[in-house]
Design an enzyme around this catalytic site. Structure first.
Site, PDB file in Angstrom:
ATOM      1  N   GLU A  19       2.911  52.534  59.129  1.00 50.89           N
ATOM      2  CA  GLU A  19       1.534  52.329  59.600  1.00 50.89           C
ATOM      3  C   GLU A  19       1.127  50.863  59.471  1.00 50.89           C
ATOM      4  O   GLU A  19       0.391  50.331  60.306  1.00 50.89           O
ATOM      5  CB  GLU A  19       0.554  53.191  58.786  1.00 50.89           C
ATOM      6  CG  GLU A  19       0.837  54.680  58.819  1.00 50.89           C
ATOM      7  CD  GLU A  19       1.742  55.158  57.703  1.00 50.89           C
ATOM      8  OE1 GLU A  19       1.697  56.361  57.399  1.00 50.89           O
ATOM      9  OE2 GLU A  19       2.496  54.337  57.147  1.00 50.89           O
ATOM     10  N   LYS A 114      15.224  33.709  51.638  1.00 57.92           N
ATOM     11  CA  LYS A 114      15.431  34.950  50.894  1.00 57.92           C
ATOM     12  C   LYS A 114      14.711  34.938  49.549  1.00 57.92           C
ATOM     13  O   LYS A 114      14.676  33.931  48.868  1.00 57.92           O
ATOM     14  CB  LYS A 114      16.921  35.176  50.653  1.00 57.92           C
ATOM     15  CG  LYS A 114      17.759  35.192  51.915  1.00 57.92           C
ATOM     16  CD  LYS A 114      17.510  36.415  52.736  1.00 57.92           C
ATOM     17  CE  LYS A 114      18.410  36.414  53.975  1.00 57.92           C
ATOM     18  NZ  LYS A 114      18.203  37.578  54.816  1.00 57.92           N
ATOM     19  N   GLY A 438      23.733  35.688  70.040  1.00 53.81           N
ATOM     20  CA  GLY A 438      24.238  37.027  70.346  1.00 53.81           C
ATOM     21  C   GLY A 438      23.285  37.934  71.073  1.00 53.81           C
ATOM     22  O   GLY A 438      23.607  38.465  72.122  1.00 53.81           O
ATOM     23  N   ARG A 521       8.617  42.771  60.417  1.00 54.38           N
ATOM     24  CA  ARG A 521       9.998  43.144  60.706  1.00 54.38           C
ATOM     25  C   ARG A 521      10.503  44.111  59.636  1.00 54.38           C
ATOM     26  O   ARG A 521      10.669  43.742  58.479  1.00 54.38           O
ATOM     27  CB  ARG A 521      10.874  41.894  60.763  1.00 54.38           C
ATOM     28  CG  ARG A 521      12.369  42.144  60.758  1.00 54.38           C
ATOM     29  CD  ARG A 521      12.883  42.607  62.073  1.00 54.38           C
ATOM     30  NE  ARG A 521      14.336  42.575  62.103  1.00 54.38           N
ATOM     31  CZ  ARG A 521      15.080  43.400  62.811  1.00 54.38           C
ATOM     32  NH1 ARG A 521      14.514  44.332  63.549  1.00 54.38           N
ATOM     33  NH2 ARG A 521      16.394  43.311  62.812  1.00 54.38           N
ATOM     34  N   CYS A 649      22.344  32.813  58.699  1.00 47.42           N
ATOM     35  CA  CYS A 649      20.906  32.567  58.838  1.00 47.42           C
ATOM     36  C   CYS A 649      20.359  31.820  57.628  1.00 47.42           C
ATOM     37  O   CYS A 649      20.871  31.954  56.529  1.00 47.42           O
ATOM     38  CB  CYS A 649      20.138  33.882  58.962  1.00 47.42           C
ATOM     39  SG  CYS A 649      20.339  34.709  60.538  1.00 47.42           S
ATOM     40  N   ASP A 662      35.956  27.508  53.638  1.00 42.72           N
ATOM     41  CA  ASP A 662      37.084  28.383  53.317  1.00 42.72           C
ATOM     42  C   ASP A 662      37.143  29.639  54.187  1.00 42.72           C
ATOM     43  O   ASP A 662      38.199  30.287  54.264  1.00 42.72           O
ATOM     44  CB  ASP A 662      37.030  28.802  51.844  1.00 42.72           C
ATOM     45  CG  ASP A 662      37.330  27.646  50.896  1.00 42.72           C
ATOM     46  OD1 ASP A 662      37.854  26.619  51.368  1.00 42.72           O
ATOM     47  OD2 ASP A 662      37.024  27.768  49.698  1.00 42.72           O
ATOM     48  N   HIS A 700      12.019  32.254  65.510  1.00 46.78           N
ATOM     49  CA  HIS A 700      11.050  33.143  64.877  1.00 46.78           C
ATOM     50  C   HIS A 700       9.626  32.840  65.327  1.00 46.78           C
ATOM     51  O   HIS A 700       8.697  33.570  64.996  1.00 46.78           O
ATOM     52  CB  HIS A 700      11.147  33.034  63.356  1.00 46.78           C
ATOM     53  CG  HIS A 700      12.494  33.428  62.837  1.00 46.78           C
ATOM     54  ND1 HIS A 700      13.481  32.507  62.565  1.00 46.78           N
ATOM     55  CD2 HIS A 700      13.034  34.643  62.577  1.00 46.78           C
ATOM     56  CE1 HIS A 700      14.562  33.151  62.148  1.00 46.78           C
ATOM     57  NE2 HIS A 700      14.323  34.438  62.145  1.00 46.78           N
TER      58      HIS A 700
END
Length: 763
Positions: A19, A114, A438, A521, A649, A662, A700
């Site tokens: 909601e 993050k 992508g 999101r 990202c 690597d 974004h």
């Protein structure tokens, strides 16, 4: 009320049926007025508090609810609005609040990154442009609301000053202490006002204590909390840590606060070990995070009760608070809605509401004795055992392969410089080739047709033809724009992890198991509940169809093993790295199928590698080695002429540049636009000698970038990167953008590439 209190640290804000998300997006789309939006948000907020009252939680958090992000809430509470949003002081308007998060046509949104090692993203505060002042006492407002509307004395939740400054940007290390001290009188005023209102308990979140902080930062904690205690001595402050064991146990328990919250789930036993070794002050409460706030498995009540019993040897039961290990923001709302799951699985699940039930059960057990909750303990033990003994977790072929990983090649046939020469002759791409990450816009029509197909209102053939039409349309658009390496657009995919989870064994999906990722999101992480294995090709049909429409290369698009791991709820009966290798072996088979069918560029996205870093630096090496191995286990099966791409990202990659190298991907693209090219500094000290694209514009935000901006971004990157290895691309997939703005932005990107190319060719 028992003298063993139950508590919660935070509740999912999105609602059982999202909601919250719906109201946000209606407001942004101007489908509802501001007053109606705020009214709906208040209703959702109060419903969530009422649910916690009904569950029997003693200390109910208030102020954990947000219209977008709790870190952004803290920033605007202190008037920290970047100048580009033309803020003139006073209370920050709702419009400005959302502009900071989402950007405008004329101003880039604040950076997003993050929240520690979770899949939640916060808006990074910018401290270089404004002096902090207390604009409004947000925790007090929410406390009053809960008291007036629901007659409860809630527990205000505040992000602590040291963690807040640590998460911000716009200063250098030498300014850290000074900046924290600027916030201390503001926090003191917040606590004084809460004290004057009669608030008893306040939760101040300082998860930075669970990271590898310095001794200097630990010393700063004492000074800060001594000042706050002096400002409001009658408020009971619980200093809350989570996500790991704390770094300085003895120093932390000596802080002048009423109580401390520890994570006894993700600490690997270290918090408990420290408690046993050093004891605990008799004048403080201990808030025991005993129920996993980040995963969705039913608690082993026998085991967790035993931990509480051990704690009770050092802390009297009257000073124990039982709670989740972290905010429940990171898990779905309730298992009750999941009626279609296999009963063996659903009985072994616990979402936010069920976790609160577990908290209350354990509180009762500590207060009344184990026999009072014996039935609940037996039920949890039986449910967990049934899942572990099921066929889901006993796939002999997968377990055999996992035990003999040495039989699988995890290195490419030739080193990069050899592969690069072969690929250069094969693909004949121009200097500074252009591509996208992508996905292309998932319009309302795309979502509508997918829903009809899922409901059985479209046949498989009808849906396939619809998807092919979308692919054809966007292949033509890409060719018209002049993009060099194309993608099929991913119109058949709801989510980059969900799509693969639906096609692999060992995964299951909930119907309503949504969690917030950023802003509105929401994602529905798959549940890795069993052994993971490959069934049938997952991406070959759409990719091969797209390649048949063009002479330009089309990339096959996969999500990498570590991202699938980090963006899923992962079984907890075997190691996470063991699960990652199972996923890698399944993806390896898909990559073989793509190459077999003529796809010569394959992108294996790993946007979540950085976010999975352990909070303790000493654990980084093991994690990064495991992540690199899983990636190479999945990708090293291809021939030299097949080009492996990957994408990551968000920023803060400086410290893992070696691991990125690597991975041995032929081309890597990294988001860097919101961080204004800060990542580029990493390449001034670290030579990167493989293909690389630093996202040249922010996807974004709805704004179409200006040509000059993109050329500036390209030029800045090429000061430290070799043009012959540099790719030009947006910073992330374009799924959430509109068609018109996507085409307009890509048109600018291609022009920027052409102009930059011309300048280099002239040189």
């Amino acid at each position: 009320m028992s003298n063993v209190k139950s508590s919660n640290l935070g509740y999912p804000r999105i609602g059982e049926n999202r909601e919250w998300k719906k109201a946000l997006e209606q407001y942004w789309a101007e489908q509802i007025e501001k007053d109606e939006f705020l009214k709906q948000m208040e209703e959702i907020r109060l419903q969530h508090l009422q649910k916690q009252i009904d569950q029997g939680i003693d200390l109910i958090p208030v102020g954990d609810f947000s219209l977008y992000d709790q870190v952004l809430d803290t920033a605007v509470m202190f008037g920290l609005v970047p100048k580009r949003f033309e803020y003139s002081g006073g209370k920050v308007s709702l419009e400005t609040y959302f502009h900071i998060a989402r950007g405008t046509k004329g101003a880039v949104a604040s950076e997003m990154t993050k929240w520690f090692n979770t899949n939640y993203h916060y808006i990074v505060p910018e401290l270089d442009e404004a002096e902090p002042v207390l604009i409004e006492n947000r925790p007090l407002q929410f406390y009053k609301e809960a008291k007036q509307k629901l007659n409860i004395k809630g527990k205000p939740v505040i992000l602590g000053p040291i963690t807040f400054v640590s998460l911000a940007k716009g200063y250098n290390e030498s300014q850290f202490k000074e900046l924290v001290n600027q916030f201390v009188p503001l926090y003191a005023e917040i606590l004084r006002e809460l004290q004057n209102e009669g608030v008893e308990w306040v939760q101040i979140d300082e998860p930075i204590l669970s990271t590898s902080i310095s001794k200097e930062t630990m010393s700063l904690f004492y000074n800060v909390y001594e000042a706050l205690n002096e400002a409001a001595p009658h408020v009971k402050v619980i200093l809350q840590t989570y996500f790991e064991a704390i770094e300085f146990y003895e120093e932390t328990i000596s802080l002048p606060v009423h109580g401390i919250g520890f994570d006894f789930v993700h600490d690997q036993g270290k918090n408990l070990e420290a408690l046993k070794k050093h004891g605990y002050p008799k004048d403080k409460v201990l808030a025991a995070g005993i129920i996993d706030g980040r995963n969705i498995w039913r608690a082993d009540l026998e085991k967790q009760y035993s931990v509480l019993e051990e704690i009770e040897h050092f802390v009297s039961k009257g000073r124990i608070i039982v709670q989740p290990s972290s905010s429940l923001l990171h898990v779905p709302v309730t298992v009750k809605s999941e009626e279609k799951l296999d009963k063996i699985l659903s009985d072994a699940l616990s979402f936010a509401d069920e976790k609160l039930q577990e908290v209350v059960i354990l509180s009762k057990g500590i207060h009344d004795g184990k026999e009072a909750i014996q039935d609940d303990i037996l039920k949890s033990t039986k449910s967990i055992a049934l899942l572990n003994q099921s066929s889901f977790r006993n796939n002999k072929a997968v377990q055999e392969a996992s035990q003999h990983l040495d039989t699988y090649k995890a290195e490419r046939e030739a080193p990069f410089h050899v592969r690069q020469g072969i690929q250069e002759k094969s693909f004949q791409l121009p200097l500074l080739p252009t591509t996208t990450i992508g996905s292309f816009p998932q319009t309302q029509e795309v979502r509508k047709q997918r829903l009809k197909w899922r409901k059985g209102e479209l046949t498989n053939t009808e849906y396939k033809h619809f998807i092919q039409a979308e692919i054809k349309k966007w292949i033509e658009i890409q060719e018209e724009l002049g993009i060099d390496v194309l993608v099929h657009g991913e119109f058949e995919r709801t989510d980059m992890v969900e799509y693969f989870g639906e096609k692999l064994d060992g995964f299951v999906f909930t119907k309503f198991g949504w969690v917030q990722s950023y802003g509105s999101r929401c994602v529905k992480p798959p549940l890795i509940y069993g052994d993971v294995s490959f069934k049938d090709p997952m991406t070959v049909e759409e990719t091969v169809y797209a390649q048949s429409l063009t002479d330009k290369p089309v990339k096959g698009m996969l999500t990498g093993p570590i991202t699938i791991l980090n963006w899923s709820f992962v079984r907890d009966d075997i190691s996470r790295y063991g699960v990652a290798n199972q996923i890698a072996l399944a993806l390896r088979k898909e990559i073989e199928e793509l190459e077999k069918n003529g796809i010569r560029m394959i992108q294996v996205d790993e946007p979540a590698i950085r976010e999975g870093l352990p909070l303790k630096r000493e654990k980084w090496e093991n994690y990064l080695n495991a992540a690199v191995y899983a990636f190479k286990l999945s990708t090293s099966v291809v021939k030299n002429e097949t080009q492996i791409h990957t994408h990551m990202c968000y920023s803060d990659f400086e410290e893992i540049i070696d691991a990125i190298h690597d991975l041995d991907a032929d081309v890597i693209s990294i988001e860097t636009s919101r961080s204004h090219g800060e990542l580029i500094h990493a390449f001034e000290d670290n030579t990167y000698d493989k293909g690389i694209g630093l996202g040249v514009y922010d996807i974004h935000s709805p704004r179409v970038p200006k040509l000059e901006e993109l050329i500036t971004n390209i030029d800045r990157a090429l000061q430290v990167l070799d043009p012959k290895f540099f790719w030009i691309n947006p910073d992330c997939g374009l799924k959430t953008r509109g068609e018109e703005e996507t085409i307009a932005a890509l048109k600018v990107m291609v022009r920027a590439a052409e102009q930059s190319r011309e300048r280099f060719l002239v040189k």
